[in-house]
Design a protein around this motif. Structure first.
Motif, mmCIF file in Angstrom:
data_model
loop_
_atom_site.group_PDB
_atom_site.id
_atom_site.type_symbol
_atom_site.label_atom_id
_atom_site.label_comp_id
_atom_site.label_asym_id
_atom_site.label_seq_id
_atom_site.Cartn_x
_atom_site.Cartn_y
_atom_site.Cartn_z
ATOM 1 N N LEU A 135 15.432 -56.592 2.100
ATOM 2 C CA LEU A 135 15.818 -57.140 3.399
ATOM 3 C C LEU A 135 17.345 -57.284 3.497
ATOM 4 O O LEU A 135 17.952 -56.945 4.525
ATOM 5 N N VAL A 136 17.968 -57.763 2.423
ATOM 6 C CA VAL A 136 19.431 -57.929 2.439
ATOM 7 C C VAL A 136 20.097 -56.551 2.553
ATOM 8 O O VAL A 136 21.015 -56.354 3.371
ATOM 9 N N VAL A 137 19.608 -55.594 1.775
ATOM 10 C CA VAL A 137 20.186 -54.245 1.817
ATOM 11 C C VAL A 137 20.060 -53.669 3.239
ATOM 12 O O VAL A 137 21.017 -53.143 3.800
ATOM 13 N N GLU A 138 18.874 -53.819 3.830
ATOM 14 C CA GLU A 138 18.648 -53.278 5.185
ATOM 15 C C GLU A 138 19.527 -53.982 6.222
ATOM 16 O O GLU A 138 20.068 -53.353 7.130
ATOM 17 N N THR A 139 19.671 -55.300 6.068
ATOM 18 C CA THR A 139 20.506 -56.062 7.017
ATOM 19 C C THR A 139 21.951 -55.599 6.930
ATOM 20 O O THR A 139 22.644 -55.480 7.950
ATOM 21 N N LEU A 140 22.411 -55.363 5.703
ATOM 22 C CA LEU A 140 23.836 -55.057 5.532
ATOM 23 C C LEU A 140 24.168 -53.579 5.714
ATOM 24 O O LEU A 140 25.343 -53.225 5.873
ATOM 25 N N LYS A 141 23.135 -52.722 5.719
ATOM 26 C CA LYS A 141 23.396 -51.276 5.799
ATOM 27 C C LYS A 141 24.237 -50.892 7.027
ATOM 28 O O LYS A 141 25.300 -50.271 6.885
ATOM 29 N N PRO A 142 23.798 -51.267 8.250
ATOM 30 C CA PRO A 142 24.618 -50.888 9.416
ATOM 31 C C PRO A 142 25.997 -51.545 9.400
ATOM 32 O O PRO A 142 26.977 -50.960 9.880
ATOM 33 N N VAL A 143 26.061 -52.737 8.836
ATOM 34 C CA VAL A 143 27.352 -53.450 8.749
ATOM 35 C C VAL A 143 28.295 -52.649 7.846
ATOM 36 O O VAL A 143 29.465 -52.412 8.177
ATOM 37 N N GLN A 144 27.773 -52.213 6.724
ATOM 38 C CA GLN A 144 28.620 -51.491 5.760
ATOM 39 C C GLN A 144 29.060 -50.136 6.313
ATOM 40 O O GLN A 144 30.187 -49.698 6.079
ATOM 41 N N GLU A 145 28.158 -49.499 7.076
ATOM 42 C CA GLU A 145 28.545 -48.200 7.670
ATOM 43 C C GLU A 145 29.695 -48.388 8.651
ATOM 44 O O GLU A 145 30.685 -47.654 8.654
ATOM 45 N N LYS A 146 29.562 -49.405 9.484
ATOM 46 C CA LYS A 146 30.616 -49.673 10.472
ATOM 47 C C LYS A 146 31.914 -50.064 9.767
ATOM 48 O O LYS A 146 33.005 -49.633 10.150
ATOM 49 N N TYR A 147 31.759 -50.854 8.718
ATOM 50 C CA TYR A 147 32.929 -51.304 7.950
ATOM 51 C C TYR A 147 33.670 -50.097 7.356
ATOM 52 O O TYR A 147 34.899 -49.993 7.483
#
Ligand code: TYM
Length: 334
Positions: free
Chosen positions: A280-292
């Motif tokens: 769940l944490v990985v999935e939540t942060l995935k789009p954030v990390q891509e944008k980052y």
């Protein structure tokens, strides 16, 4: 933009990397507030200087924090997002307020006591840190300050400062702010030692998940989080602090209640919960990390956004500083 809306202000100190604690305790709430309030979010780079910094690493981290704010969903069009040091008004107001703050009150700050116990060379900035924080807030005449539980005492000092100010100069130039502390997740705990808060300046990186950790790292850290030797998934912060912390993170990120989650894991081992939470944490942060990653490729663009944010912030900051100069008897520059 949002002239009649209530004013919100908050920030994060540019040390370490933003963690799940910062996200859940603060930035997730900042995001929710941005439609209904006139929000000001900044990166506290001046506060970062209270501990020794490598100049090159600090500069890189300022870009990184700014990009993380945007990647986490703070909208620079809707809000005022800026860098603290880009407005000299913060340091100016901080000095004026420092001259109004009794030493005894700063001596009682628990965060200063904790930090100074861990540091050999304590500088005066670490001691007056809460006054700069009060200046950040009062400069924008903020109504509400969304923070995690650990900032409660600093908020009290800020409110005391308004009272001391009014006792000396009368009412009118500074507004009394209120802390806004979310119900769930106001204190996310360390993964290896759930008796202390998750902190981005922790030397042991197993204690926190950072927003920009790789999926592999996130999985590893969550799976090895400290829990007790029982097997039944129940929420018991006193006796099962590690598990309770994982359940809190799970609940905030999934929007499910802790009770629902406990029901889902009836008859299952802690390990199952850890695996699912890590996913769940990985999935939540995935789009954030891509944008980052995208944002960090173009520092010029980030600097443009920083400059625009500072221009927007300056209007309010100057207005307050002018009132403060006039009230204290200083001549405000033409
Ligand atoms: P900082 O950088 O330590 O943390 C940023 C925000 O994240 C919250 N937080 C947490 N919430 C829940 N669980 C945790 N484990 C956790 N760790 C951190 C903090 O409460 C904070 O809201 N002094 C401030 C920065 C600051 C500031 C300000 C904040 C400077 N000026 C003016 C508000 C208004 C700080 O160091 O936060």
């Amino acid at each position: 933009m949002g002239e009649n809306k209530k004013v919100i202000l908050s920030g994060s100190t540019v040390t370490g990397d933003l963690t799940l604690g910062n996200y859940i305790g603060a930035i997730n709430n900042w995001k929710k507030l941005q439609e209904d309030y006139n929000c000001h979010y900044f990166i506290a780079d001046l506060h970062a200087l209270t501990v020794q910094q490598d100049p090159k690493a600090l500069r890189e981290r300022c870009f990184s924090f700014f990009a993380q704010y945007l990647a986490l969903g703070l909208d620079p069009e809707e809000n005022t997002i800026f860098v603290q040091s880009h407005l000299h008004e913060h340091a100016e107001l901080a000095w004026i307020l420092t001259c109004l703050t009794p030493m005894g009150n700063l001596n009682r700050m628990t965060q200063f006591k904790d930090k100074s116990a861990q540091t050999k060379n304590i500088n005066a900035g670490l001691f007056t840190y809460p006054v700069l924080m009060a200046a950040d807030i009062l400069l924008y005449q903020a109504d509400l300050v969304p923070v995690g539980e650990d900032q409660r005492q600093h908020m009290e000092l800020c409110r005391d400062l308004v009272i001391w100010w009014e006792n000396r100069y009368g009412e009118g130039s500074l507004k009394m702010p209120e802390a806004y502390i979310g119900k769930a997740g106001a204190r996310i705990m360390s993964l290896q030692d759930p008796t202390k808060k998750m902190s981005k300046s922790d030397e042991n990186e197993k204690n926190f998940v950072s927003i920009i950790d790789s999926p592999k790292k996130i999985q590893k850290k969550i799976k090895s989080a400290q829990t007790d030797s029982d097997t039944v998934v129940t929420y018991d912060p006193e006796n099962k602090a590690g598990l309770a912390n994982l359940l809190t993170i799970y609940s905030v990120l999934s929007d499910k209640s802790v009770d629902e989650i406990c029901k889902d894991y009836e008859g299952k081992m802690y390990g199952h919960l850890k695996v699912d939470l890590a996913d769940l944490v990985v999935e939540t942060l995935k789009p954030v990390q891509e944008k980052y990653d995208d944002l960090m490729k173009n520092k010029d663009h980030l600097e443009d956004l920083m400059a625009k944010g500072a221009d927007k912030a300056r209007v309010r900051a100057q207005d307050t500083l002018k009132k403060v100069y006039e009230t204290t008897g200083l001549i405000f520059r033409r």
